[in-house]
Design an enzyme around this catalytic site. Structure first.
Site: not given
Length: 369
Positions: A152-153
């Site tokens: 995930d970012k």
């Protein structure tokens, strides 16, 4: 890729090579026939024109070495079709930044320590991402390096990149078969009542979120299983935990920890305001891919640890946690059995008990019922 023959009004046949063993059919098209859109591949599959070893195939089917893929004739390109945009060349600063992230490199693989805030792949309004930096790792190798999993970012840590098509196929198979091992560190709000627990809760896309958010869905969700182990506690405020995902659902660790009432610190998406601690603790998400261990396509094992980002390391110091304690957790401790395994064990136990009782009645001379 080797083209076997043409015929049947230019129908094409290709033999699957060793580099593509185990990959999905749609990925094979993306790798070898990139001008063929997914929509076209799906249409061929739907109409029975796409076949593997003579049998109808779907884009999600996995292929193996030696199989023959039957591909219909290429569709003519319309004059008004949009032109594929070329990737702009990387700047010297972008190349330097990408190379500073590398923590492991050999002829087949690169592992980077992805910083929080950098997306793995592009999307709507996302222009800066790891995928856009891969040209910095190409060097003299043929073909562009490939991502084989994602983070995930706002999750930091170890991210594997394949340098060859053979390595990409090998690593993808390792992730899909769950032989690769990923260990995460997280700070969570509160203290779990069980120090070593397994979360076995199915996950699905949350309606109305446009697929951007997941939730626990016992009826329609896909099976998802995670393990957590408490490393250290800070009173009742928070716990430092080790997390191991046994499945690979989107946002799995974040959803699971929030579901048991202990959201990851800084994860407002799933924990709301309760995910943010006071007292100077960073509001960034405290989830880090600490250790990645995976078999190497040339033999041996890649076993890499990624250093913590500054905000996470500072939070550990803030609570008086010792980083070395996390690395001293035994990696090969077997997990508790899943619900499915427990159910099967219970059935087997009941069956054994019934057989023993039946045998005992026979030995006593009574009628078997």
């Amino acid at each position: 890729m080797s083209e076997v023959r043409k015929g049947e009004a230019d129908v094409r046949s290709f033999r699957v090579e060793a580099d593509d063993d185990g990959i999905r059919l749609d990925r094979w098209f993306k790798r070898h026939l990139p001008d063929t859109s997914f929509t076209t591949v799906a249409k061929w599959a739907r109409t029975g024109q796409l076949r593997v070893d003579g049998a109808r195939a779907t884009p999600g089917d996995r292929i193996t070495t030696g199989q023959t893929i039957r591909v219909p004739p290429a569709e003519p390109i319309r004059a008004d079709a949009p032109q594929k945009r070329e990737r702009p060349p990387l700047s010297e600063d972008e190349i330097a930044f990408a190379r500073e992230l590398v923590i492991y490199r050999d002829a087949q693989a690169i592992v980077i320590n992805k910083p929080p805030g950098l997306a793995t792949q592009g999307g709507t309004k996302t222009t800066e991402h790891v995928d856009g930096l891969l040209d910095a790792y190409q060097d003299d190798y043929e073909g562009r390096p490939k991502l084989v999993h994602r983070l995930d970012k706002d999750t930091s840590g170890a991210l594997l990149i394949a340098r060859t098509a053979r390595a990409a196929a090998f690593f993808s198979k390792a992730f899909s078969s769950r032989t690769a091992k990923k260990v995460y560190w997280a700070l969570v709000v509160g203290v779990p009542s069980i120090e070593d627990g397994t979360i076995d809760l199915p996950i699905a896309k949350q309606p109305g979120s446009g697929g951007e958010k997941m939730h626990v869905d016992e009826a329609e969700g896909s099976p998802a299983r995670s393990r957590y182990r408490v490393i250290e506690l800070a009173g009742t405020t928070c716990a430092w935990v080790e997390l191991i995902p046994y499945t690979g659902r989107t946002h799995q660790l974040r959803v699971h920890m929030a579901a048991i009432g202990h959201p990851i610190v800084g994860d407002g998406k799933y924990g709301g305001q309760a995910a943010f601690l006071t007292g100077g603790v960073s509001r960034k998400m405290h989830l880090h891919s600490r250790n990645l261990r995976i078999d190497h396509p040339d033999g041996g094992v890649i076993d890499v640890k990624a250093e913590l980002p500054r905000h996470f390391a500072e939070s550990l110091k803030h609570f008086g946690f010792e980083e070395m304690l996390g690395d001293n957790m035994p990696l090969d401790t077997p997990p508790p059995p899943s619900k499915a395994v427990k159910k099967q064990q219970a059935k087997q136990h009941a069956k054994t008990v019934r057989k023993e009782r039946k045998g005992e009645r026979r030995r006593r001379g009574g009628p078997a019922k």
